[in-house]
Motif scaffolding. Structure first.
Motif, short mmCIF file in Angstrom:
data_model
loop_
_atom_site.label_atom_id
_atom_site.label_comp_id
_atom_site.label_asym_id
_atom_site.label_seq_id
_atom_site.Cartn_x
_atom_site.Cartn_y
_atom_site.Cartn_z
N THR A 1 0.96 -1.20 -0.07
CA THR A 1 0.07 0.04 -0.15
C THR A 1 0.89 1.19 0.01
OG1 THR A 1 -0.25 -0.12 2.30
CG2 THR A 1 -2.11 -0.96 0.93
N GLY A 2 1.96 0.98 0.53
CA GLY A 2 2.98 2.38 0.53
C GLY A 2 3.29 2.64 -0.88
N TYR A 3 3.24 1.78 -1.87
CA TYR A 3 3.68 2.42 -3.25
C TYR A 3 2.60 2.76 -3.93
CZ TYR A 3 7.45 -1.41 -2.73
OH TYR A 3 8.42 -1.98 -2.10
N MET A 4 1.31 2.83 -3.62
CA MET A 4 0.07 3.25 -4.38
C MET A 4 0.44 4.54 -4.90
SD MET A 4 -1.70 0.88 -4.89
CE MET A 4 -1.09 -0.89 -4.16
N LYS A 5 0.44 5.64 -4.13
CA LYS A 5 0.54 7.01 -4.27
C LYS A 5 1.84 7.42 -5.21
CE LYS A 5 -2.48 9.04 -0.73
NZ LYS A 5 -2.54 9.80 0.41
N PRO A 6 2.98 7.02 -4.39
CA PRO A 6 4.06 7.30 -5.45
C PRO A 6 4.21 6.88 -6.66
CG PRO A 6 4.79 5.98 -3.62
CD PRO A 6 3.23 6.29 -3.48
N PHE A 7 3.63 5.40 -7.06
CA PHE A 7 3.72 4.92 -8.35
C PHE A 7 2.49 5.69 -9.17
CE2 PHE A 7 5.16 0.21 -7.85
CZ PHE A 7 6.31 0.52 -7.25
#
Length: 391
Positions: free
Chosen positions: A153-159
């Motif tokens: 879930t930590g990848y969602m916004k930056p990706f």
């Protein structure tokens, strides 16, 4: 006889002592560590890479004379069983690893396998070392589970932020169909839409049963997306990307973290086909001392071949387990081993900790601020997640 004493008796009874030189020294005892994962089928490469990391760490530990806990010397035997990525088979394997091999710790590299083992690990007294970034594996409150990588879930916004800036706001869903991919999609789509994007196609494909993705990729490209969301094991994910390029797709890819850009690039001849993509970074590009030390060691042992993320994280995870056993003073008490994991991470040698993980949260999730990778002009550009979000 207490449960812990009984387990110790059974383990010692079934262990094959490894003889030392004829000096009268006491032989090391064998400690079985379990593994259940896909060693055949479409995800076999993924499973084999995770197992390789465990075996690499075990061989190092054993060649250095083993490790000591409470006055005893132990050497590690990694017992690996193929579950073909099926949760039901992972459960069968888990039972066997506990009952036949008395494994106090079982590693598994998929969320389905983790959930299957969690059905009985607290009762049977073994730690589940879960190589999956699905957050629910530690949110369920299982007290004997450790999640090895950070949550996806930590990848969602930056990706999403990177993909939109580089390519546009229309995305097509073309990822795999297994449970982990479904969790990713469930989190990714709302994030994409909340940040102003639209989903123009939704056509997941079974990455494990096919090597020809022409039909599925053609279907999503007919909707003219700017971005394709793809991901599963690295090898089939690379083939999906290749198929998209061969069909004329000019946009970028958001690549689910199970697939690794470094592995994909080897399959499709470099990073050119991944232009405009965002995903997880090859360890070989990390600048941290622990990463450099691990990569150098792996290169020396494997004729210059690059290590995968699966190899590195599972190598680190087995060293973490051994350190936790030493901190806890036991190789049998799963509760004590799990409780000692936080201190173990603080005391782990940097060369055995390529990603610099030093904390674990109350639910058993290891914490890190990983690098992510974007491909620009055929080259990989690195940024920390915290850096992307701060921009």
């Amino acid at each position: 006889m207490s449960k812990g004493t009984l387990k110790r008796f059974c383990r010692l009874a079934c262990a094959s002592a490894i003889a030392l030189a004829a000096t009268g020294a006491q032989a090391a005892e064998t400690l079985n560590i379990g593994f259940t994962g896909p060693l055949s089928g479409g995800a076999a490469l993924y499973g084999q890479n995770t197992l390789e990391g465990l075996q690499m760490a075990a061989e190092e530990i054993n060649s250095s004379g083993g490790f000591q806990v409470d006055g005893e010397t132990y050497e590690i035997n990694v017992v690996s069983l193929d579950d073909k990525y099926a949760p039901s088979q992972a459960a069968v394997n888990g039972k066997r690893l506990v009952q036949q091999y008395n494994a106090p710790v079982i590693f598994t590299p998929h969320s389905g396998g983790t959930f299957a083992l969690q059905a009985f690990n607290e009762r049977d007294g073994f730690v589940v070392m879960s190589y999956t970034s699905v957050p629910t594996v530690t949110e369920k409150g299982n007290e004997l589970t450790v999640r090895i990588p950070p949550t996806f879930t930590g990848y969602m916004k930056p990706f999403t932020k990177i993909a939109m800036a580089q390519n546009g706001k229309k995305v097509a869903i073309a990822n795999a169909t297994h449970d982990y991919a479904k969790y990713w999609t469930k989190a990714f789509v709302p994030t994409w839409e909340a940040m102003g994007g639209t989903v123009v196609a939704d056509n997941p494909m079974d990455y494990n049963k096919s090597a020809d993705f022409y039909t599925g990729v053609s279907k999503v490209l007919a909707e003219k997306p700017d971005v394709m969301f793809i991901g599963g094991a690295s090898e089939p994910t690379a083939l999906v990307a290749k198929q998209a390029r061969e069909l004329g797709f000019k946009g970028g890819f958001v690549i689910m973290d199970q697939a690794k850009m470094g592995e994909m690039a080897k399959i499709i001849g470099g990073y050119k086909m991944l232009e405009g993509s965002v995903g997880v970074v090859p360890l070989t590009l990390y600048e941290e001392p622990g990463a450099k030390a691990f990569v150098a060691k792996y290169h020396q042992q494997n004729d210059g071949k690059d290590p995968t993320t699966e190899v590195a994280y599972n190598y680190f995870a087995l060293y973490s387990v051994v350190q936790a056993m030493q901190e806890a003073g036991t190789v049998d008490d799963a509760t004590a081993i799990r409780a000692a994991m936080g201190q173990a991470l603080k005391n782990l040698a940097p060369e055995n900790n390529p990603y610099g993980v030093t904390e674990i949260d109350a639910n058993g999730g290891m914490q890190a601020d990983p690098n992510i990778a974007t491909v620009k002009d055929g080259k990989v550009v690195l940024q920390r997640i915290s850096e992307v979000l701060a921009d």
